[in-house]
Write a protein that holds these residues in place. Structure first.
Motif, PDB file in Angstrom:
ATOM      1  N   LYS A  34      95.957  87.833 144.663  1.00 55.42           N
ATOM      2  CA  LYS A  34      96.708  86.583 144.706  1.00 55.42           C
ATOM      3  C   LYS A  34      98.125  86.821 145.219  1.00 55.42           C
ATOM      4  N   ALA A  35      98.745  87.914 144.759  1.00 53.78           N
ATOM      5  CA  ALA A  35     100.102  88.224 145.200  1.00 53.78           C
ATOM      6  C   ALA A  35     100.140  88.487 146.703  1.00 53.78           C
ATOM      7  N   CYS A  38      99.626  85.196 148.512  1.00 54.00           N
ATOM      8  CA  CYS A  38     100.851  84.406 148.425  1.00 54.00           C
ATOM      9  C   CYS A  38     101.889  84.931 149.413  1.00 54.00           C
ATOM     10  N   ALA A  39     102.054  86.249 149.432  1.00 57.09           N
ATOM     11  CA  ALA A  39     103.038  86.849 150.341  1.00 57.09           C
ATOM     12  C   ALA A  39     102.670  86.579 151.796  1.00 57.09           C
ATOM     13  N   ALA A  42     103.454  83.016 152.540  1.00 56.55           N
ATOM     14  CA  ALA A  42     104.903  82.825 152.608  1.00 56.55           C
ATOM     15  C   ALA A  42     105.449  83.300 153.950  1.00 56.55           C
ATOM     16  N   ILE A  80      98.872  77.468 149.905  1.00 57.95           N
ATOM     17  CA  ILE A  80      99.585  78.222 148.869  1.00 57.95           C
ATOM     18  C   ILE A  80      99.608  77.442 147.562  1.00 57.95           C
ATOM     19  N   SER A  84      97.710  78.726 143.521  1.00 58.18           N
ATOM     20  CA  SER A  84      98.702  79.192 142.564  1.00 58.18           C
ATOM     21  C   SER A  84      98.666  78.411 141.271  1.00 58.18           C
ATOM     22  N   LEU A  89     106.299  79.283 141.516  1.00 64.62           N
ATOM     23  CA  LEU A  89     105.782  79.053 142.866  1.00 64.62           C
ATOM     24  C   LEU A  89     105.535  77.561 143.092  1.00 64.62           C
ATOM     25  N   SER A 126     109.232  82.464 149.720  1.00 64.19           N
ATOM     26  CA  SER A 126     109.060  83.887 150.012  1.00 64.19           C
ATOM     27  C   SER A 126     109.555  84.751 148.859  1.00 64.19           C
ATOM     28  N   CYS A 129     107.089  84.684 145.998  1.00 65.43           N
ATOM     29  CA  CYS A 129     105.872  85.416 146.321  1.00 65.43           C
ATOM     30  C   CYS A 129     106.068  86.936 146.368  1.00 65.43           C
ATOM     31  N   THR A 130     107.232  87.349 146.778  1.00 63.82           N
ATOM     32  CA  THR A 130     107.455  88.785 146.943  1.00 63.82           C
ATOM     33  C   THR A 130     108.267  89.385 145.806  1.00 63.82           C
TER      34      THR A 130
END
Length: 131
Positions: A34-35, A38-39, A42, A80, A84, A89, A126, A129-130
């Motif tokens: 998921k991370a 998401c990244a 983003a 996105i 989530s 987010l 971003s 997500c990061t």
């Protein structure tokens, strides 16, 4: 005769340990996936924002490009948002959606959109997500 019993006990304990550990591993992998997703999204949104700026600056050559770029951002925001359950987010995506709507309204009204807040909101997505 005791030897086979200890091998079986060791095997049973090993299998029991795996049964306990594997679900935890699956959760960790799922969270990591998921991370990464998401990244990646983003990064795509940041690219979309840059593309929108370029499209708007070249609107005299291709008036429809800015509208297409806004639609691309909206599509990526939908992706996105659907993936989530994270409150931070969701807030960042909501803020970005608000800015996209403002840009869309300005384009529809043949006005000059302020892309600064849009870029800031994309940066927040971003960061969530990061970070």
């Amino acid at each position: 005769m005791q030897q086979p019993l200890s091998i079986n006990r060791t095997t049973v304990l090993a299998v029991a340990g795996l049964v306990l550990i594997l679900p935890l591993s699956a959760v960790s992998c799922s969270a990591a996936e998921k991370a990464v997703s998401c990244a990646n999204t983003a990064v795509q949104i940041s690219t979309d924002v840059a593309d929108l700026g370029t499209a708007y600056n070249n609107a005299d050559k291709d008036p429809a490009a800015a509208g297409k770029a806004v639609q691309k951002i909206k599509g990526d925001l939908d992706k996105i948002g659907r993936n989530s359950g994270d409150a931070d987010l969701a807030k960042a995506v909501g803020d970005l959606q608000t800015q996209v709507d403002k840009v869309q309204k300005a384009i529809d009204n043949h006005e000059t959109p302020d892309l600064g807040p849009l870029g800031d909101a994309a940066g927040r997505v971003s960061k969530v997500c990061t970070g």
